[in-house]
Write a protein that holds these residues in place. Structure first.
Motif, PDB file in Angstrom:
ATOM      1  N   LYS A  44      24.861  46.419   2.988  1.00 19.11           N
ATOM      2  CA  LYS A  44      24.010  47.608   2.960  1.00 19.11           C
ATOM      3  C   LYS A  44      24.164  48.363   1.646  1.00 19.11           C
ATOM      4  CE  LYS A  44      24.087  48.329   7.940  1.00 19.11           C
ATOM      5  NZ  LYS A  44      24.567  49.202   9.007  1.00 19.11           N
ATOM      6  N   LYS A  45      25.393  48.597   1.257  1.00 20.59           N
ATOM      7  CA  LYS A  45      25.659  49.388   0.064  1.00 20.59           C
ATOM      8  C   LYS A  45      25.298  48.643  -1.218  1.00 20.59           C
ATOM      9  CE  LYS A  45      29.161  52.280  -2.053  1.00 20.59           C
ATOM     10  NZ  LYS A  45      30.489  52.829  -1.977  1.00 20.59           N
ATOM     11  N   TYR A  46      25.492  47.318  -1.228  1.00 12.79           N
ATOM     12  CA  TYR A  46      25.276  46.527  -2.450  1.00 12.79           C
ATOM     13  C   TYR A  46      24.195  45.464  -2.253  1.00 12.79           C
ATOM     14  CZ  TYR A  46      29.695  48.672  -3.750  1.00 12.79           C
ATOM     15  OH  TYR A  46      30.687  49.559  -4.034  1.00 12.79           O
ATOM     16  N   ALA A  47      23.133  45.798  -1.564  1.00 14.06           N
ATOM     17  CA  ALA A  47      22.072  44.837  -1.245  1.00 14.06           C
ATOM     18  C   ALA A  47      21.432  44.230  -2.482  1.00 14.06           C
ATOM     19  CB  ALA A  47      21.012  45.502  -0.376  1.00 14.06           C
ATOM     20  N   ASN A  48      21.301  44.980  -3.546  1.00 11.83           N
ATOM     21  CA  ASN A  48      20.624  44.489  -4.750  1.00 11.83           C
ATOM     22  C   ASN A  48      21.595  44.067  -5.854  1.00 11.83           C
ATOM     23  OD1 ASN A  48      18.066  44.960  -3.641  1.00 11.83           O
ATOM     24  ND2 ASN A  48      18.239  47.133  -4.147  1.00 11.83           N
ATOM     25  N   HIS A  49      22.840  43.870  -5.508  1.00 10.56           N
ATOM     26  CA  HIS A  49      23.842  43.481  -6.501  1.00 10.56           C
ATOM     27  C   HIS A  49      24.211  42.007  -6.337  1.00 10.56           C
ATOM     28  CE1 HIS A  49      24.299  47.845  -6.567  1.00 10.56           C
ATOM     29  NE2 HIS A  49      24.869  47.692  -7.756  1.00 10.56           N
ATOM     30  N   THR A  50      24.555  41.394  -7.432  1.00 14.26           N
ATOM     31  CA  THR A  50      25.043  40.018  -7.413  1.00 14.26           C
ATOM     32  C   THR A  50      26.506  40.029  -7.827  1.00 14.26           C
ATOM     33  OG1 THR A  50      22.864  39.207  -8.041  1.00 14.26           O
ATOM     34  CG2 THR A  50      24.714  37.700  -8.357  1.00 14.26           C
ATOM     35  N   PHE A  51      27.331  39.344  -7.063  1.00 16.81           N
ATOM     36  CA  PHE A  51      28.749  39.261  -7.373  1.00 16.81           C
ATOM     37  C   PHE A  51      29.098  37.814  -7.679  1.00 16.81           C
ATOM     38  CE2 PHE A  51      28.255  43.005  -4.794  1.00 16.81           C
ATOM     39  CZ  PHE A  51      29.061  43.930  -5.435  1.00 16.81           C
ATOM     40  N   HIS A  52      30.047  37.640  -8.598  1.00 17.20           N
ATOM     41  CA  HIS A  52      30.496  36.300  -8.980  1.00 17.20           C
ATOM     42  C   HIS A  52      31.974  36.163  -8.646  1.00 17.20           C
ATOM     43  CE1 HIS A  52      26.792  35.524 -11.227  1.00 17.20           C
ATOM     44  NE2 HIS A  52      26.875  36.789 -11.597  1.00 17.20           N
ATOM     45  N   ILE A  53      32.298  35.091  -8.008  1.00 10.93           N
ATOM     46  CA  ILE A  53      33.692  34.798  -7.708  1.00 10.93           C
ATOM     47  C   ILE A  53      34.261  34.014  -8.881  1.00 10.93           C
ATOM     48  CG2 ILE A  53      35.223  33.551  -6.132  1.00 10.93           C
ATOM     49  CD1 ILE A  53      33.206  34.150  -3.935  1.00 10.93           C
ATOM     50  N   ASP A  54      35.527  34.233  -9.191  1.00  8.03           N
ATOM     51  CA  ASP A  54      36.212  33.543 -10.289  1.00  8.03           C
ATOM     52  C   ASP A  54      35.631  33.890 -11.653  1.00  8.03           C
ATOM     53  OD1 ASP A  54      36.676  30.593  -8.299  1.00  8.03           O
ATOM     54  OD2 ASP A  54      37.940  32.332  -8.500  1.00  8.03           O
ATOM     55  N   SER A  55      35.208  35.110 -11.829  1.00 13.17           N
ATOM     56  CA  SER A  55      34.706  35.563 -13.120  1.00 13.17           C
ATOM     57  C   SER A  55      35.822  36.346 -13.809  1.00 13.17           C
ATOM     58  CB  SER A  55      33.487  36.462 -12.917  1.00 13.17           C
ATOM     59  OG  SER A  55      33.075  36.987 -14.140  1.00 13.17           O
ATOM     60  N   LEU A  74      33.818  47.188   6.744  1.00 14.95           N
ATOM     61  CA  LEU A  74      32.873  47.754   5.799  1.00 14.95           C
ATOM     62  C   LEU A  74      31.762  46.750   5.563  1.00 14.95           C
ATOM     63  CD1 LEU A  74      33.058  50.440   4.308  1.00 14.95           C
ATOM     64  CD2 LEU A  74      33.968  49.215   2.373  1.00 14.95           C
ATOM     65  N   ASN A  75      30.529  47.140   5.794  1.00 16.53           N
ATOM     66  CA  ASN A  75      29.403  46.248   5.568  1.00 16.53           C
ATOM     67  C   ASN A  75      28.903  46.459   4.140  1.00 16.53           C
ATOM     68  OD1 ASN A  75      27.085  44.742   5.493  1.00 16.53           O
ATOM     69  ND2 ASN A  75      26.319  45.458   7.472  1.00 16.53           N
TER      70      ASN A  75
END
Length: 106
Positions: free
Chosen positions: A7-18, A3-4
Motif C-alpha cells: 500500500k505504502k510503496y505501490a509505485n516503487h520498485t525495489f532491487h534485492i542484492d543491490s 506492515l503491508n
C-alpha cells in the motif's frame, strides 16, 4: 503487527542484492559463505546469529587476571572495568554497544 508495504510503496520498485560498493558485496557474500560451510565454526556462528543463542560466561576468572590485570583495571572507570571483566569471562562472544568508553554492556 504486519506492515503491508504494498500500500505504502505501490509505485516503487525495489532491487534485492543491490550494493553501492563491490567491496561491500564481496564482504557480505564471504560472510554468507562462512555461515553456510559445514565446519564447527560455521555451526557455532549459525547458533549465535540465526538461532540467537545467548552468550555464556565463566562463573569465576583465574587469579592471574586479578593480579596481572589490576594496574590496567585501576585506570578504568567502573563501567569499563565491568565490560573488560565480562569480556574476559565470555565463553563464545560478548557485545558492547556504543563507541569505546561510552558503551553499554549487553
Amino acid at each position: 503487527m504486519k506492515l503491508n508495504l504494498n500500500k505504502k510503496y505501490a509505485n516503487h520498485t525495489f532491487h534485492i542484492d543491490s550494493y553501492d560498493s563491490t567491496s561491500i558485496q564481496l564482504h557480505n557474500l564471504a560472510s554468507l559463505t562462512l555461515l553456510l560451510e559445514l565446519t564447527p565454526r560455521a555451526e557455532q556462528l549459525r547458533r549465535i546469529i540465526i538461532d540467537k543463542v545467548p552468550p555464556t560466561f565463566r562463573a569465576t576468572l583465574p587469579k592471574l587476571i586479578g593480579t596481572k590485570g589490576k594496574p590496567i583495571l585501576r585506570r578504568l572507570n567502573i563501567v569499563q572495568q565491568r565490560a573488560v571483566l565480562k569480556a574476559i569471562a565470555a565463553n563464545e562472544f560478548f557485545l558492547i554497544k556504543g563507541m569505546p568508553g561510552t558503551g553499554i554492556v549487553l
